[in-house]
Motif scaffolding. Structure first.
Motif, PDB file in Angstrom:
ATOM      1  N   VAL A  10       0.836  -1.196   0.000  1.00 38.83           N
ATOM      2  CA  VAL A  10       0.000   0.000   0.000  1.00 38.83           C
ATOM      3  C   VAL A  10       0.874   1.251   0.000  1.00 38.83           C
ATOM      4  O   VAL A  10       0.590   2.208  -0.719  1.00 38.83           O
ATOM      5  CB  VAL A  10      -0.964  -0.015   1.209  1.00 38.83           C
ATOM      6  CG1 VAL A  10      -1.655   1.323   1.378  1.00 38.83           C
ATOM      7  CG2 VAL A  10      -1.995  -1.117   1.038  1.00 38.83           C
ATOM      8  N   THR A  11       1.943   1.222   0.768  1.00 40.00           N
ATOM      9  CA  THR A  11       2.849   2.368   0.811  1.00 40.00           C
ATOM     10  C   THR A  11       3.480   2.595  -0.561  1.00 40.00           C
ATOM     11  O   THR A  11       3.577   3.732  -1.029  1.00 40.00           O
ATOM     12  CB  THR A  11       3.952   2.127   1.862  1.00 40.00           C
ATOM     13  OG1 THR A  11       3.345   1.883   3.113  1.00 40.00           O
ATOM     14  CG2 THR A  11       4.889   3.316   1.972  1.00 40.00           C
ATOM     15  N   THR A  12       3.872   1.523  -1.194  1.00 42.98           N
ATOM     16  CA  THR A  12       4.463   1.630  -2.530  1.00 42.98           C
ATOM     17  C   THR A  12       3.463   2.212  -3.512  1.00 42.98           C
ATOM     18  O   THR A  12       3.795   3.090  -4.309  1.00 42.98           O
ATOM     19  CB  THR A  12       4.927   0.243  -3.015  1.00 42.98           C
ATOM     20  OG1 THR A  12       5.810  -0.311  -2.057  1.00 42.98           O
ATOM     21  CG2 THR A  12       5.605   0.323  -4.358  1.00 42.98           C
ATOM     22  N   ILE A  13       2.219   1.743  -3.437  1.00 37.46           N
ATOM     23  CA  ILE A  13       1.179   2.253  -4.340  1.00 37.46           C
ATOM     24  C   ILE A  13       0.924   3.722  -4.072  1.00 37.46           C
ATOM     25  O   ILE A  13       0.811   4.528  -5.011  1.00 37.46           O
ATOM     26  CB  ILE A  13      -0.122   1.430  -4.173  1.00 37.46           C
ATOM     27  CG1 ILE A  13       0.087   0.010  -4.700  1.00 37.46           C
ATOM     28  CG2 ILE A  13      -1.296   2.095  -4.876  1.00 37.46           C
ATOM     29  CD1 ILE A  13      -1.062  -0.932  -4.409  1.00 37.46           C
ATOM     30  N   LYS A  14       0.896   4.121  -2.808  1.00 36.88           N
ATOM     31  CA  LYS A  14       0.670   5.523  -2.467  1.00 36.88           C
ATOM     32  C   LYS A  14       1.806   6.403  -2.993  1.00 36.88           C
ATOM     33  O   LYS A  14       1.583   7.507  -3.472  1.00 36.88           O
ATOM     34  CB  LYS A  14       0.556   5.701  -0.953  1.00 36.88           C
ATOM     35  CG  LYS A  14      -0.797   5.366  -0.399  1.00 36.88           C
ATOM     36  CD  LYS A  14      -0.813   5.727   1.074  1.00 36.88           C
ATOM     37  CE  LYS A  14      -2.177   5.621   1.656  1.00 36.88           C
ATOM     38  NZ  LYS A  14      -2.203   6.005   3.064  1.00 36.88           N
ATOM     39  N   THR A  15       3.000   5.878  -2.872  1.00 41.99           N
ATOM     40  CA  THR A  15       4.150   6.642  -3.343  1.00 41.99           C
ATOM     41  C   THR A  15       4.071   6.844  -4.850  1.00 41.99           C
ATOM     42  O   THR A  15       4.307   7.940  -5.360  1.00 41.99           O
ATOM     43  CB  THR A  15       5.455   5.911  -2.983  1.00 41.99           C
ATOM     44  OG1 THR A  15       5.478   5.680  -1.587  1.00 41.99           O
ATOM     45  CG2 THR A  15       6.676   6.724  -3.389  1.00 41.99           C
ATOM     46  N   GLU A  26       1.415  11.044   2.127  1.00 39.26           N
ATOM     47  CA  GLU A  26       1.483  10.174   3.302  1.00 39.26           C
ATOM     48  C   GLU A  26       2.096   8.846   2.887  1.00 39.26           C
ATOM     49  O   GLU A  26       1.605   8.154   2.018  1.00 39.26           O
ATOM     50  CB  GLU A  26       0.071   9.942   3.846  1.00 39.26           C
ATOM     51  CG  GLU A  26       0.041   9.195   5.155  1.00 39.26           C
ATOM     52  CD  GLU A  26      -1.375   9.024   5.663  1.00 39.26           C
ATOM     53  OE1 GLU A  26      -1.659   7.910   6.154  1.00 39.26           O
ATOM     54  OE2 GLU A  26      -2.186   9.947   5.558  1.00 39.26           O
ATOM     55  N   THR A  27       3.229   8.472   3.477  1.00 32.08           N
ATOM     56  CA  THR A  27       3.932   7.263   3.056  1.00 32.08           C
ATOM     57  C   THR A  27       3.741   6.103   4.014  1.00 32.08           C
ATOM     58  O   THR A  27       3.998   4.980   3.656  1.00 32.08           O
ATOM     59  CB  THR A  27       5.454   7.537   2.937  1.00 32.08           C
ATOM     60  OG1 THR A  27       5.927   7.993   4.201  1.00 32.08           O
ATOM     61  CG2 THR A  27       5.704   8.548   1.848  1.00 32.08           C
ATOM     62  N   ARG A  28       3.334   6.359   5.198  1.00 36.62           N
ATOM     63  CA  ARG A  28       3.219   5.269   6.160  1.00 36.62           C
ATOM     64  C   ARG A  28       1.885   5.408   6.889  1.00 36.62           C
ATOM     65  O   ARG A  28       1.509   6.495   7.319  1.00 36.62           O
ATOM     66  CB  ARG A  28       4.370   5.376   7.172  1.00 36.62           C
ATOM     67  CG  ARG A  28       4.522   4.215   8.080  1.00 36.62           C
ATOM     68  CD  ARG A  28       5.390   3.161   7.417  1.00 36.62           C
ATOM     69  NE  ARG A  28       5.637   2.095   8.380  1.00 36.62           N
ATOM     70  CZ  ARG A  28       5.693   0.845   8.053  1.00 36.62           C
ATOM     71  NH1 ARG A  28       5.569   0.484   6.813  1.00 36.62           N
ATOM     72  NH2 ARG A  28       5.918  -0.060   8.953  1.00 36.62           N
ATOM     73  N   GLY A  29       1.144   4.307   7.067  1.00 39.20           N
ATOM     74  CA  GLY A  29      -0.114   4.354   7.797  1.00 39.20           C
ATOM     75  C   GLY A  29      -0.578   2.955   8.128  1.00 39.20           C
ATOM     76  O   GLY A  29      -0.041   1.974   7.625  1.00 39.20           O
TER      77      GLY A  29
END
Length: 190
Positions: A146-151, A157-160
């Protein structure tokens, strides 16, 4: 002497000896005199008269019963209701009903206890599974994906947490939904 076969369709006529044999057979099994016959007729007439009298007495008694019931306010419907209530009470107080009721109550309690035990066992297993290293590894992989996709999408926001990612994805999909308002598109034909 000639031998003769006995059968249903004898072609030979009856002989004198056969006629004597037939005349000895009495179809009534008893010979009745005229006096005996008259006596039986009188007895039969007397019985028929008694039966008729008894029918009249019975009809009179039934009418008297109906009148008394009417005076007491007992209708066939109320009588049926009382019979049903009495039968229901008798059934509930019977030994078989009590035993069946107790058995079903016990079975219900045991079933409730079994479902309760099953529910707590499932809850415990899910808790154990969530705390297991393989689930934690799976959760970490999902979070990193998910973090990779968000990036890549460009979210700052990179971490959640997993729940945060799901809610942000839901918000993003609801904002991306196009509207079907025809008045906003001037090039679209009406």
């Amino acid at each position: 002497m000639e031998t003769r076969q006995q059968g249903f369709l004898d072609s030979e006529p009856l002989r004198e000896a056969d006629e004597d044999y037939v005349s000895e057979v009495n179809l009534n099994n008893s010979i009745m005199t005229e006096e005996e016959r008259e006596e039986i007729h009188q007895e039969l007439a007397k019985l028929e008269e008694e039966i008729s009298t008894l029918r009249q007495v019975l009809a009179s008694k039934e009418k008297q019963q109906a009148d008394l019931r009417q005076k007491l306010g007992i209708s066939p419907l109320s009588e049926l209701r009382n019979n049903f209530s009495r039968g229901w009470h008798d059934m509930q107080t019977s030994t078989a009903f009590k035993k069946t009721s107790e058995t079903l109550s016990t079975a219900g309690q045991k079933t409730t206890a079994a479902f309760s035990t099953l529910g707590s066992a499932i809850t415990r297993k899910f808790g154990d599974m969530r705390n297991s290293p393989s689930f934690k590894s799976f959760e970490e992989k999902v979070e990193s994906t998910v973090t990779t996709i968000k990036t890549k999408v460009g979210t700052s926001e990179t971490r959640g947490s997993f729940e945060d990612v799901l809610s942000s994805a839901a918000n993003a999909s609801s904002q991306d939904t196009p509207t079907n308002d025809l008045t906003d598109d001037p090039d679209r034909p009406c």
